[in-house]
Motif scaffolding. Structure first.
Motif, PDB file in Angstrom:
ATOM      1  N   GLN A   1       0.829  -1.205   0.000  1.00 54.56           N
ATOM      2  CA  GLN A   1       0.000   0.000   0.000  1.00 54.56           C
ATOM      3  C   GLN A   1       0.865   1.257   0.000  1.00 54.56           C
ATOM      4  O   GLN A   1       0.609   2.205  -0.736  1.00 54.56           O
ATOM      5  N   PHE A   2       1.893   1.255   0.825  1.00 53.28           N
ATOM      6  CA  PHE A   2       2.811   2.391   0.906  1.00 53.28           C
ATOM      7  C   PHE A   2       3.465   2.671  -0.449  1.00 53.28           C
ATOM      8  O   PHE A   2       3.519   3.813  -0.900  1.00 53.28           O
ATOM      9  N   LEU A   3       3.941   1.634  -1.100  1.00 56.46           N
ATOM     10  CA  LEU A   3       4.701   1.808  -2.342  1.00 56.46           C
ATOM     11  C   LEU A   3       3.828   2.134  -3.548  1.00 56.46           C
ATOM     12  O   LEU A   3       4.337   2.634  -4.549  1.00 56.46           O
ATOM     13  N   THR A   4       2.540   1.878  -3.468  1.00 56.34           N
ATOM     14  CA  THR A   4       1.666   2.123  -4.616  1.00 56.34           C
ATOM     15  C   THR A   4       0.746   3.325  -4.425  1.00 56.34           C
ATOM     16  O   THR A   4      -0.110   3.588  -5.278  1.00 56.34           O
ATOM     17  N   THR A   5       0.912   4.050  -3.341  1.00 54.75           N
ATOM     18  CA  THR A   5       0.091   5.230  -3.067  1.00 54.75           C
ATOM     19  C   THR A   5       0.911   6.483  -3.334  1.00 54.75           C
ATOM     20  O   THR A   5       2.068   6.571  -2.942  1.00 54.75           O
ATOM     21  N   ASP A   6       0.302   7.453  -3.986  1.00 48.22           N
ATOM     22  CA  ASP A   6       0.969   8.720  -4.288  1.00 48.22           C
ATOM     23  C   ASP A   6       0.533   9.810  -3.318  1.00 48.22           C
ATOM     24  O   ASP A   6      -0.560   9.763  -2.754  1.00 48.22           O
ATOM     25  N   PHE A   7       1.385  10.802  -3.162  1.00 47.18           N
ATOM     26  CA  PHE A   7       1.069  11.994  -2.386  1.00 47.18           C
ATOM     27  C   PHE A   7       0.021  12.799  -3.136  1.00 47.18           C
ATOM     28  O   PHE A   7       0.126  13.011  -4.343  1.00 47.18           O
ATOM     29  N   GLU A   8      -1.010  13.248  -2.425  1.00 46.59           N
ATOM     30  CA  GLU A   8      -2.088  14.014  -3.054  1.00 46.59           C
ATOM     31  C   GLU A   8      -1.717  15.462  -3.337  1.00 46.59           C
ATOM     32  O   GLU A   8      -2.339  16.105  -4.175  1.00 46.59           O
ATOM     33  N   GLY A   9      -0.737  15.997  -2.611  1.00 47.01           N
ATOM     34  CA  GLY A   9      -0.389  17.399  -2.812  1.00 47.01           C
ATOM     35  C   GLY A   9      -1.519  18.307  -2.374  1.00 47.01           C
ATOM     36  O   GLY A   9      -2.180  18.054  -1.370  1.00 47.01           O
ATOM     37  N   GLY A  10      -1.756  19.360  -3.136  1.00 42.79           N
ATOM     38  CA  GLY A  10      -2.851  20.277  -2.825  1.00 42.79           C
ATOM     39  C   GLY A  10      -2.744  20.843  -1.425  1.00 42.79           C
ATOM     40  O   GLY A  10      -1.688  21.302  -1.001  1.00 42.79           O
ATOM     41  N   ARG A  11      -3.851  20.798  -0.696  1.00 42.19           N
ATOM     42  CA  ARG A  11      -3.891  21.375   0.649  1.00 42.19           C
ATOM     43  C   ARG A  11      -2.887  20.705   1.584  1.00 42.19           C
ATOM     44  O   ARG A  11      -2.438  21.296   2.555  1.00 42.19           O
ATOM     45  N   HIS A  12      -2.512  19.449   1.285  1.00 43.01           N
ATOM     46  CA  HIS A  12      -1.564  18.729   2.134  1.00 43.01           C
ATOM     47  C   HIS A  12      -0.132  19.241   1.964  1.00 43.01           C
ATOM     48  O   HIS A  12       0.666  19.161   2.896  1.00 43.01           O
ATOM     49  N   GLN A  13       0.178  19.790   0.800  1.00 46.14           N
ATOM     50  CA  GLN A  13       1.537  20.272   0.563  1.00 46.14           C
ATOM     51  C   GLN A  13       1.909  21.396   1.529  1.00 46.14           C
ATOM     52  O   GLN A  13       3.015  21.424   2.062  1.00 46.14           O
ATOM     53  N   ASN A  14       0.980  22.304   1.775  1.00 47.42           N
ATOM     54  CA  ASN A  14       1.248  23.406   2.705  1.00 47.42           C
ATOM     55  C   ASN A  14       1.599  22.868   4.087  1.00 47.42           C
ATOM     56  O   ASN A  14       2.514  23.365   4.749  1.00 47.42           O
ATOM     57  N   ARG A  15       0.903  21.856   4.524  1.00 48.12           N
ATOM     58  CA  ARG A  15       1.158  21.262   5.839  1.00 48.12           C
ATOM     59  C   ARG A  15       2.499  20.550   5.872  1.00 48.12           C
ATOM     60  O   ARG A  15       3.247  20.671   6.845  1.00 48.12           O
ATOM     61  N   VAL A  16       2.792  19.807   4.832  1.00 47.53           N
ATOM     62  CA  VAL A  16       4.070  19.096   4.761  1.00 47.53           C
ATOM     63  C   VAL A  16       5.229  20.088   4.769  1.00 47.53           C
ATOM     64  O   VAL A  16       6.256  19.870   5.405  1.00 47.53           O
TER      65      VAL A  16
END
Length: 143
Positions: free
Chosen positions: A122-137
């Motif tokens: 699951q970890f290796l096949t899931t991508d980062f969504e970006g968007g609103r999450h990028q600001n937090r990261v």
């Protein structure tokens, strides 16, 4: 092919070997040790694995120890590492989607080997969504 770092302590050795074998057909896996069940100090293996992810030599990393805590704490000392302790596939998915986790830790003494494989997949096949999450990261790193 994605390049994946993997490391463990003595408690995670069997799972590391199983996960590595599972991944080697699809990914390039760099094994940072340990290489037996003999007692070791996990930071000796986690720091080189985390450094390889920081430097971009490996895209993602997988860490395994008895509880998953020690290896995660150690990896997260690295400025550009976001290591998530995962005991369910859903946690690995959210860690990638929302936190852009680039490493996970697995608690070998608390989950089955089959579940560990599911978490890794699951970890290796899931991508980062970006968007609103990028600001937090972007606010995670503390300089």
């Amino acid at each position: 092919m994605k390049k994946i770092a993997i490391a463990c302590d003595h408690a995670g050795f069997d799972y590391k070997e199983l996960i590595k074998k599972h991944l080697e057909e699809t990914y390039v896996v760099q094994d940072f040790g340990t290489y037996s069940k003999d007692s070791v100090d996990y930071p000796d293996f986690v720091h080189p694995a985390a450094t390889s992810v920081e430097k971009g030599e490996n895209e993602l990393g997988i860490l395994i120890c008895g509880s998953g805590q020690g290896v995660s704490i150690t990896a997260n000392k690295h400025q550009d590492i976001r290591c998530a302790l995962c005991w369910l596939p859903e946690l690995a998915e959210l860690a990638r989607q929302h936190n852009n986790a680039n490493m996970i830790s697995i608690p070998a003494r608390f989950i089955t080997s089959e579940l560990a494989i599911e978490i890794v997949d699951q970890f290796l096949t899931t991508d980062f969504e970006g968007g609103r999450h990028q600001n937090r990261v972007d606010k995670i790193a503390f300089c």
